[in-house]
Write a protein that holds these residues in place. Structure first.
Motif, PDB file in Angstrom:
ATOM      1  N   LEU A  85       0.928  -1.242   0.069  1.00 14.43           N
ATOM      2  CA  LEU A  85      -0.024   0.072   0.219  1.00 14.43           C
ATOM      3  C   LEU A  85       0.937   1.275  -0.052  1.00 14.43           C
ATOM      4  N   VAL A  86       0.583   2.255  -1.203  1.00 14.26           N
ATOM      5  CA  VAL A  86       1.362   3.289  -0.870  1.00 14.26           C
ATOM      6  C   VAL A  86       0.418   4.441  -0.887  1.00 14.26           C
ATOM      7  N   ASN A  87       0.333   5.083   0.433  1.00 13.11           N
ATOM      8  CA  ASN A  87      -0.371   6.146   0.691  1.00 13.11           C
ATOM      9  C   ASN A  87      -0.025   7.450   0.104  1.00 13.11           C
ATOM     10  N   ASN A  88      -0.741   8.027  -0.579  1.00 17.12           N
ATOM     11  CA  ASN A  88      -0.407   9.414  -1.015  1.00 17.12           C
ATOM     12  C   ASN A  88      -1.618  10.038  -1.389  1.00 17.12           C
ATOM     13  N   ASN A  89      -1.671  11.403  -1.033  1.00 21.64           N
ATOM     14  CA  ASN A  89      -2.636  12.412  -1.427  1.00 21.64           C
ATOM     15  C   ASN A  89      -2.304  13.719  -1.490  1.00 21.64           C
ATOM     16  N   SER A  90      -3.110  14.658  -2.188  1.00 18.40           N
ATOM     17  CA  SER A  90      -2.666  15.894  -2.300  1.00 18.40           C
ATOM     18  C   SER A  90      -2.697  16.623  -1.066  1.00 18.40           C
ATOM     19  N   GLY A  91      -1.855  17.711  -0.758  1.00 24.15           N
ATOM     20  CA  GLY A  91      -2.007  18.532   0.420  1.00 24.15           C
ATOM     21  C   GLY A  91      -2.832  19.754   0.404  1.00 24.15           C
ATOM     22  N   PRO A  92      -3.086  20.416   1.330  1.00 27.66           N
ATOM     23  CA  PRO A  92      -3.856  21.816   1.195  1.00 27.66           C
ATOM     24  C   PRO A  92      -2.863  22.695   0.605  1.00 27.66           C
ATOM     25  N   PRO A  93      -3.412  23.758  -0.264  1.00 26.61           N
ATOM     26  CA  PRO A  93      -2.601  24.631  -0.689  1.00 26.61           C
ATOM     27  C   PRO A  93      -1.809  25.717   0.357  1.00 26.61           C
ATOM     28  N   PRO A  94      -0.625  25.977  -0.048  1.00 31.70           N
ATOM     29  CA  PRO A  94      -0.243  27.050   0.986  1.00 31.70           C
ATOM     30  C   PRO A  94      -0.830  28.213   1.408  1.00 31.70           C
ATOM     31  N   LYS A  95      -0.970  28.626   2.626  1.00 32.55           N
ATOM     32  CA  LYS A  95      -1.953  29.624   3.453  1.00 32.55           C
ATOM     33  C   LYS A  95      -1.500  29.760   4.537  1.00 32.55           C
ATOM     34  N   ASP A  96      -1.260  31.129   4.928  1.00 32.33           N
ATOM     35  CA  ASP A  96      -1.103  31.809   5.856  1.00 32.33           C
ATOM     36  C   ASP A  96      -1.958  31.100   7.223  1.00 32.33           C
ATOM     37  N   PHE A  97      -1.247  30.534   8.210  1.00 36.23           N
ATOM     38  CA  PHE A  97      -2.021  29.829   9.328  1.00 36.23           C
ATOM     39  C   PHE A  97      -3.113  30.633   9.769  1.00 36.23           C
ATOM     40  N   ARG A  98      -2.935  32.078   9.952  1.00 38.59           N
ATOM     41  CA  ARG A  98      -4.033  32.799  10.533  1.00 38.59           C
ATOM     42  C   ARG A  98      -5.220  32.733   9.669  1.00 38.59           C
ATOM     43  N   GLN A  99      -5.119  32.230   8.542  1.00 43.98           N
ATOM     44  CA  GLN A  99      -6.452  32.263   7.629  1.00 43.98           C
ATOM     45  C   GLN A  99      -6.921  31.044   7.434  1.00 43.98           C
ATOM     46  N   LEU A 100      -6.495  30.212   8.221  1.00 41.70           N
ATOM     47  CA  LEU A 100      -7.203  28.633   8.320  1.00 41.70           C
ATOM     48  C   LEU A 100      -8.264  28.652   9.074  1.00 41.70           C
ATOM     49  N   SER A 101      -9.362  28.230   8.463  1.00 47.48           N
ATOM     50  CA  SER A 101     -10.685  28.147   9.320  1.00 47.48           C
ATOM     51  C   SER A 101     -10.525  26.543  10.003  1.00 47.48           C
ATOM     52  N   ARG A 102     -11.647  26.393  10.969  1.00 44.43           N
ATOM     53  CA  ARG A 102     -11.476  25.152  11.618  1.00 44.43           C
ATOM     54  C   ARG A 102     -11.973  23.989  10.333  1.00 44.43           C
ATOM     55  N   ASP A 103     -12.811  24.306   9.479  1.00 42.41           N
ATOM     56  CA  ASP A 103     -13.171  23.390   8.325  1.00 42.41           C
ATOM     57  C   ASP A 103     -11.928  23.076   7.519  1.00 42.41           C
ATOM     58  N   ALA A 104     -11.378  24.019   7.258  1.00 44.06           N
ATOM     59  CA  ALA A 104     -10.055  23.875   6.460  1.00 44.06           C
ATOM     60  C   ALA A 104      -9.191  22.893   7.121  1.00 44.06           C
ATOM     61  N   MET A 105      -9.062  22.960   8.646  1.00 44.58           N
ATOM     62  CA  MET A 105      -8.163  22.208   9.415  1.00 44.58           C
ATOM     63  C   MET A 105      -8.263  20.596   9.329  1.00 44.58           C
ATOM     64  N   VAL A 106      -9.926  20.712   9.422  1.00 44.40           N
ATOM     65  CA  VAL A 106     -10.257  19.207   9.386  1.00 44.40           C
ATOM     66  C   VAL A 106     -10.105  18.524   8.051  1.00 44.40           C
ATOM     67  N   GLU A 107     -10.111  19.505   7.131  1.00 43.26           N
ATOM     68  CA  GLU A 107     -10.156  18.729   5.860  1.00 43.26           C
ATOM     69  C   GLU A 107      -8.626  18.451   5.538  1.00 43.26           C
ATOM     70  N   GLY A 108      -7.957  19.178   6.030  1.00 40.78           N
ATOM     71  CA  GLY A 108      -6.452  18.775   5.886  1.00 40.78           C
ATOM     72  C   GLY A 108      -6.028  17.440   6.642  1.00 40.78           C
ATOM     73  N   LEU A 109      -6.635  17.409   7.855  1.00 42.58           N
ATOM     74  CA  LEU A 109      -6.119  16.124   8.611  1.00 42.58           C
ATOM     75  C   LEU A 109      -6.815  15.181   8.106  1.00 42.58           C
ATOM     76  N   ASP A 110      -8.007  15.457   7.650  1.00 41.35           N
ATOM     77  CA  ASP A 110      -8.843  14.341   6.820  1.00 41.35           C
ATOM     78  C   ASP A 110      -7.977  13.451   5.610  1.00 41.35           C
ATOM     79  N   ALA A 111      -7.469  14.410   5.025  1.00 38.53           N
ATOM     80  CA  ALA A 111      -6.670  14.101   3.798  1.00 38.53           C
ATOM     81  C   ALA A 111      -5.278  13.254   3.894  1.00 38.53           C
ATOM     82  N   ASN A 112      -4.581  14.047   4.729  1.00 35.87           N
ATOM     83  CA  ASN A 112      -3.188  13.745   5.031  1.00 35.87           C
ATOM     84  C   ASN A 112      -3.081  13.021   6.299  1.00 35.87           C
ATOM     85  N   MET A 113      -3.880  12.663   7.262  1.00 32.34           N
ATOM     86  CA  MET A 113      -3.609  11.941   8.406  1.00 32.34           C
ATOM     87  C   MET A 113      -4.707  10.745   8.495  1.00 32.34           C
ATOM     88  N   MET A 114      -5.998  11.078   8.440  1.00 31.68           N
ATOM     89  CA  MET A 114      -7.000  10.233   8.618  1.00 31.68           C
ATOM     90  C   MET A 114      -7.357   9.061   7.544  1.00 31.68           C
TER      91      MET A 114
END
Length: 259
Positions: A85-114
């Protein structure tokens, strides 16, 4: 070198292009039956055809988003007993951490961790029963050397690394290994899109930013995806059974460390 994995089934996520495709190609060259995945059906079909023609391997294309439940179900239905199994997925686009909403953070964790963890859960017991399994996670050099704007991507991938580090030690006696490959700057579409976003954030030209980054790498160049694929194939090989729980950095010497 004969990698000893001819006939093995390899499930490679997000593999219609870039580093994922390079891994799929190298595994196909080693004699594996390869299941590739992507969201663009036309690009995926073309990639499957090109890999099959170049290697003579059986290549199965499964269209869908690996980050979705339906996408994962389709992959597992096409390959219910994956040896690799080779796990791979695109990551969230570059963005200043101040501009990350909770939904965006959950989406990033879902894609690249969960998402990778959910796939590991589905395939690992079969690997243990067959006493052969190779799980390789494509993370990022930014796990070790954070990059401005990639905080969410780095954090999610670091979480995946820590989570599976303990799992790797639990299954090693069954000849099941779990390792991570940490790419630096490779000549892929992801490098180009991330570079454009970072250039905009910093208020500099894209060409100047990419040139400066290239010069900051001791190798003075960006990586070739084929180099990455060959490393993945070796970690998936029969010869790599004593390598587990490791983070393989492949970045042309960019990370300045003696260890």
């Amino acid at each position: 070198m004969d990698l000893g994995i001819a006939g093995r089934k390899a499930l490679v996520c997000a593999s219609s292009r870039g580093l994922g495709r390079a891994c799929a190609t190298a595994l196909a060259e080693a004699g594996c039956e390869v299941i590739i995945n992507g969201r663009d059906e036309a690009k995926l079909a073309a990639a499957a055809d090109e890999i099959a023609k170049a290697t003579g391997a059986k290549v199965i294309a499964v269209a869908g988003d690996v980050g979705s439940e339906a996408g994962r179900a389709a992959l597992l239905a096409a390959c219910p007993s994956a040896d690799i199994l080779v796990n791979n997925n695109s990551g969230p686009p570059p963005k200043d951490f101040r501009q990350l909403s909770r939904d965006a953070m959950v989406e990033g964790l879902d894609a690249n961790m969960m998402t990778p963890i959910l796939l590991v859960q589905q395939v690992i017991d079969g690997m243990i029963e067959r006493r052969f399994g190779r799980i390789i996670n494509i993370t990022s050099g930014s796990v070790k050397m954070p990059m401005t704007g990639l905080d969410l991507s780095s954090g999610a991938r670091a979480g995946l690394t820590s989570f599976l580090s303990g799992v790797a030690r639990q299954v090693a006696e069954s000849n099941v290994t779990i390792n991570n490959i940490l790419p630096g700057a490779f000549d892929t579409d992801r490098l180009k899109s991330a570079g454009a976003a970072q250039a905009k954030m910093r208020g500099v030209s894209y060409d100047d930013l990419q040139s400066a980054r290239r010069q900051s790498i001791p190798a003075k160049r960006f990586g070739n995806p084929e180099e990455f694929g060959k490393l993945c194939a070796f970690l998936a090989s029969a010869h790599a059974g004593y390598i587990t729980g490791q983070n393989m950095l492949i970045d042309g010497g960019a990370y300045p460390s003696a260890f």
